[in-house]
Motif scaffolding. Structure first.
Motif, mmCIF file in Angstrom:
data_model
loop_
_atom_site.group_PDB
_atom_site.id
_atom_site.type_symbol
_atom_site.label_atom_id
_atom_site.label_comp_id
_atom_site.label_asym_id
_atom_site.label_seq_id
_atom_site.Cartn_x
_atom_site.Cartn_y
_atom_site.Cartn_z
ATOM 1 N N VAL A 209 -6.775 4.254 -1.204
ATOM 2 C CA VAL A 209 -5.612 3.494 -0.754
ATOM 3 C C VAL A 209 -5.124 4.022 0.593
ATOM 4 O O VAL A 209 -4.737 3.249 1.486
ATOM 5 N N GLU A 210 -5.133 5.343 0.771
ATOM 6 C CA GLU A 210 -4.724 5.925 2.048
ATOM 7 C C GLU A 210 -5.650 5.491 3.175
ATOM 8 O O GLU A 210 -5.184 5.173 4.285
ATOM 9 N N MET A 211 -6.946 5.465 2.937
ATOM 10 C CA MET A 211 -7.890 5.025 3.952
ATOM 11 C C MET A 211 -7.668 3.553 4.297
ATOM 12 O O MET A 211 -7.751 3.152 5.466
ATOM 13 N N THR A 212 -7.381 2.739 3.283
ATOM 14 C CA THR A 212 -7.110 1.321 3.539
ATOM 15 C C THR A 212 -5.863 1.145 4.389
ATOM 16 O O THR A 212 -5.831 0.323 5.320
ATOM 17 N N GLY A 213 -4.836 1.935 4.087
ATOM 18 C CA GLY A 213 -3.614 1.865 4.873
ATOM 19 C C GLY A 213 -3.835 2.270 6.322
ATOM 20 O O GLY A 213 -3.307 1.634 7.247
ATOM 21 N N ARG A 214 -4.625 3.337 6.530
ATOM 22 C CA ARG A 214 -4.908 3.765 7.906
ATOM 23 C C ARG A 214 -5.736 2.722 8.651
ATOM 24 O O ARG A 214 -5.508 2.484 9.850
ATOM 25 N N VAL B 194 -6.281 7.319 -4.872
ATOM 26 C CA VAL B 194 -5.246 7.523 -3.858
ATOM 27 C C VAL B 194 -5.873 7.667 -2.480
ATOM 28 O O VAL B 194 -5.369 7.120 -1.490
ATOM 29 N N LEU B 195 -6.979 8.398 -2.392
ATOM 30 C CA LEU B 195 -7.665 8.552 -1.111
ATOM 31 C C LEU B 195 -8.130 7.194 -0.567
ATOM 32 O O LEU B 195 -8.039 6.927 0.635
ATOM 33 N N LEU C 253 1.126 4.199 -3.037
ATOM 34 C CA LEU C 253 0.984 5.644 -2.831
ATOM 35 C C LEU C 253 2.217 6.399 -3.315
ATOM 36 O O LEU C 253 2.103 7.485 -3.906
ATOM 37 N N ARG D 183 -2.263 13.374 -9.101
ATOM 38 C CA ARG D 183 -3.409 13.391 -8.196
ATOM 39 C C ARG D 183 -4.295 14.613 -8.444
ATOM 40 O O ARG D 183 -5.518 14.523 -8.364
ATOM 41 N N LEU E 182 0.835 -1.204 0.000
ATOM 42 C CA LEU E 182 0.000 0.000 0.000
ATOM 43 C C LEU E 182 0.871 1.255 0.000
ATOM 44 O O LEU E 182 0.577 2.228 -0.709
ATOM 45 N N SER E 183 1.944 1.228 0.773
ATOM 46 C CA SER E 183 2.850 2.377 0.797
ATOM 47 C C SER E 183 3.540 2.561 -0.544
ATOM 48 O O SER E 183 3.706 3.702 -1.024
#
Length: 212
Positions: free
Chosen positions: A116-121, A113-114, A95, A103, A91-92
């Motif tokens: 993927v960021e939510m999944t990572g968090r 991208v948003l 991004l 973006r 995931l990192s």
């Protein structure tokens, strides 16, 4: 009955009563209290020492069992968590592969991208619930062999030797145990330039007299 028979009966009567008297005396002796010898001070001290040792062993066993239960509860998901670290790494990487300008230029990419960021968090929050924390050192931090793994050295004078010059991959810990070390590059002192020419040069305006 003849006189001889009568005399024999009178003689045998005391002999028949003898066993009854012996039984009575034995019964009387059984009812008398029996006294036992009291333990010596050395025996009391030995018994006390044995009791204290047994209690200490039981307490140590209780603590060891409790610690093993707690460790089993903490580290039961170690293997599962280690497998999920690759998911977090991917995931990192996803991004990092998207340029910032892409973006802003594309709404679809921005939303992706948003997501993927939510999944990572969400993944990191799940890690936190199970005491799995991310170890992400910063440039300039002191190298710690308990948390970091040096992959290469970076010759530089911009920062002190033994500090982190580059972070290759973040690490993780589970509870108080290292799950995966952070991969870093460590700064080392840059090689000094040849100072022979510097020793021969002088400041401007200063005359140096040489002796023949």
């Amino acid at each position: 009955m003849s006189d001889t028979t009568r005399e024999n009966s009178e003689i045998e009567q005391p002999a028949a009563a003898a066993p009854a008297n012996d039984a009575a005396r034995a019964s009387a002796n059984d009812t008398e209290p029996r006294t036992e010898e009291a333990p010596t001070p050395e025996e009391v001290a030995e018994l006390k020492d044995r009791l204290l040792r047994t209690l200490a062993d039981m307490e140590n066993l209780r603590r060891r069992t409790q610690r093993e239960i707690e460790d089993a509860r903490k580290f039961a998901i170690t293997g599962f968590a280690r497998d999920l670290l690759e998911v977090a790494d991917n995931l990192s990487r996803a991004l990092a592969s998207v340029p910032p300008e892409a973006r802003e230029a594309n709404e679809f990419v921005k939303n992706l991208v948003l997501g993927v960021e939510m999944t990572g968090r969400s993944l990191l929050n799940a890690f936190e619930k199970h005491q799995v924390r991310k170890v992400e050192p910063q440039k300039g931090d002191k190298f710690d062999h308990k948390l970091h793994q040096a992959m290469f050295e970076v010759p530089t004078n911009a920062q002190p030797p033994g500090t982190i010059a580059e972070v290759v991959q973040a690490g993780y810990v589970i509870a108080d145990r290292l799950l995966r070390p952070a991969l870093v590059g460590v700064a080392k002192a840059a090689p000094q330039a040849d100072t022979a020419a510097d020793e021969e040069t002088t400041e401007p305006g200063v005359r140096v007299d040489t002796v023949a």
